[in-house]
Write an enzyme that holds these catalytic residues in place. Structure first.
Site, PDB file in Angstrom:
ATOM      1  N   HIS A 130      -2.586 -27.801  18.104  1.00 24.43           N
ATOM      2  CA  HIS A 130      -3.557 -28.398  19.327  1.00 24.43           C
ATOM      3  C   HIS A 130      -4.759 -27.872  19.600  1.00 24.43           C
ATOM      4  CE1 HIS A 130      -0.308 -30.926  20.189  1.00 24.43           C
ATOM      5  NE2 HIS A 130       0.519 -30.249  20.610  1.00 24.43           N
ATOM      6  N   ASP A 166       5.636 -32.989  14.014  1.00 30.58           N
ATOM      7  CA  ASP A 166       5.975 -32.566  15.283  1.00 30.58           C
ATOM      8  C   ASP A 166       5.909 -33.953  16.284  1.00 30.58           C
ATOM      9  OD1 ASP A 166       5.363 -29.759  16.894  1.00 30.58           O
ATOM     10  OD2 ASP A 166       4.889 -31.593  18.146  1.00 30.58           O
ATOM     11  N   HIS A 168       4.550 -34.292  19.133  1.00 29.90           N
ATOM     12  CA  HIS A 168       3.074 -34.254  19.796  1.00 29.90           C
ATOM     13  C   HIS A 168       2.041 -34.508  18.475  1.00 29.90           C
ATOM     14  CE1 HIS A 168       5.480 -32.112  22.487  1.00 29.90           C
ATOM     15  NE2 HIS A 168       4.772 -32.785  23.330  1.00 29.90           N
TER      16      HIS A 168
END
Length: 391
Positions: A130, A166, A168
């Site tokens: 991220h 993942d 996310h």
């Protein structure tokens, strides 16, 4: 595969500790390595001890001003900026050093593959997907995934595929290469209308001559193993075949599990095992066997992540474990005091059903609508028929 594999590990990875009750507790890494060791997965495997990434290597992805902010943050008081000092990304002691070592772990894996010393390498401490060029996000300070990919591009590779499983969206890696046609980013994640970071729609395709190299498959909450695998198979292998990568980089977050406290997909450890084995097959089929596997999210620290990533390690080193394998008594004895009140798992299986029906071109469910949305957005750009299930 023989000895052409590498496991990157340093106990100092445990220093990437956001503190207190933060969800990203490094105990999950320690418990994974203990479980894999007790089960013999790492017998005879020499663990590769990485060096920290240099400033120049970090700046392959991150802005110099952000690097300076990370280095100064522990001494800078409360107003740090750059996404630092938040609940998700609190400042911690030796933050730069710990983050640089994680990035160095993924670089070590990339270097071993690039040199030809190994075909596969894994860093379960990595996968911090991220972090953006100029700010921290989602528990991630430096984006080791992007740094490793950027280093590979600087060192002879011209076509790299990144697959992110993942829960996310792999937003930081997508952002790093959104305009770079040399990198295919594929993210299979929970629908952004229902989960942070709120990105990863099928319409996010890449830009500036890289259209079609960002692939986003956004799945409805509650998706179980058969649906997840059905969706993956309907999109990912065809995209890889069309792109023809020289190396496959994968972020293998375990937070798609039904017990994960931060998300809403419903996979089992059995589904994770099936996914890792499929990624290995795809690396063999489409990337000359070159596979760089990274960790990622996963916040069921005691029941899920150690089992899932033990399967990942076993898959990378070709020592696949029977799902019915019993969790060793020594691991249970070590873990029980760390997890009071937690019913620890007794086997490497959740009894999950990983059989699935392949997508047949229909769109009668939310899941199949997700498949169709991604295929119709991307496949015409890469020379494939979005409505033909043979593509």
């Amino acid at each position: 595969m023989g000895e052409r594999v590498a496991v990157v590990w340093d106990e100092s990875f445990l220093g990437y500790d956001l503190g207190g009750d933060h969800p990203l507790n490094p105990v999950r890494l320690d418990l994974t390595m203990r479980l894999a060791t007790e089960l013999g997965v790492l017998d005879g495997v020499e663990l590769v001890k990485p060096r920290p990434a240099t400033d120049d290597e970090i700046e392959l992805v991150h802005d110099p001003s952000y690097l300076a902010a990370v280095q100064a943050a522990p001494y800078s008081g409360w107003d740090v900026g750059h996404g630092l000092g938040t609940a998700d990304n609190p400042v911690f002691d030796r933050m730069h050093e710990a983050s640089a070592l994680v990035a160095g772990g993924s670089l070590a894996a990339a270097e071993l593959i690039a040199s030809g010393a190994v075909d596969r390498a894994v860093n379960i401490g990595g996968g911090l997907h991220h972090a953006m060029a100029s700010h921290a996000a989602g528990f991630c300070v430096y984006n080791d995934c992007s740094i490793a990919i950027a280093w590979l591009l600087e060192n002879g590779f011209e076509r790299i595929a990144y697959i992110d499983v993942d829960v996310h969206h792999g937003d930081g890696v997508q952002a790093s290469f959104y305009g770079d046609p040399r990198v295919l980013t594929v993210s299979v994640h929970q629908h952004p209308m229902t989960l942070w970071p709120g990105t990863g729609y099928p319409r996010e395709l890449g830009t500036g001559g890289a259209e079609g190299t960002s692939v986003n498959l956004a799945l409805p909450p509650g998706t179980k193993d058969p649906g997840w695998l059905r969706a993956f198979e309907a999109v990912v292998p065809a995209a890889l075949a069309a792109f023809r990568p020289q190396v496959l980089v994968t972020q293998c977050g375990a937070d798609t599990h039904r017990e994960d406290p931060l998300a809403d997909l419903s996979l089992s450890v059995d589904g994770h095992r099936a996914t890792y084995q499929r990624l290995r097959e795809l690396a063999e089929q489409h990337a000359g066997g070159k596979w760089l596997a990274l960790g990622g999210g996963g916040y069921s620290l005691f029941r899920v992540v150690p089992r899932s990533w033990t399967h990942l390690l076993a898959t990378v080193v070709d020592r696949d474990l029977d799902p019915d394998t019993t969790v060793p008594a020594g691991w249970m004895a070590h873990t029980a005091p760390l997890a009071p009140g937690t019913a620890l798992p007794t086997s490497l299986s959740d009894g999950g059903d990983t059989a699935f029906a392949r997508w047949d071109g229909t769109a009668e469910t939310q899941l199949d609508n997700a498949i169709v949305a991604t295929r119709r957005a991307v496949f015409p750009l890469i020379g494939l028929d979005p409505d033909d299930p043979r593509d």
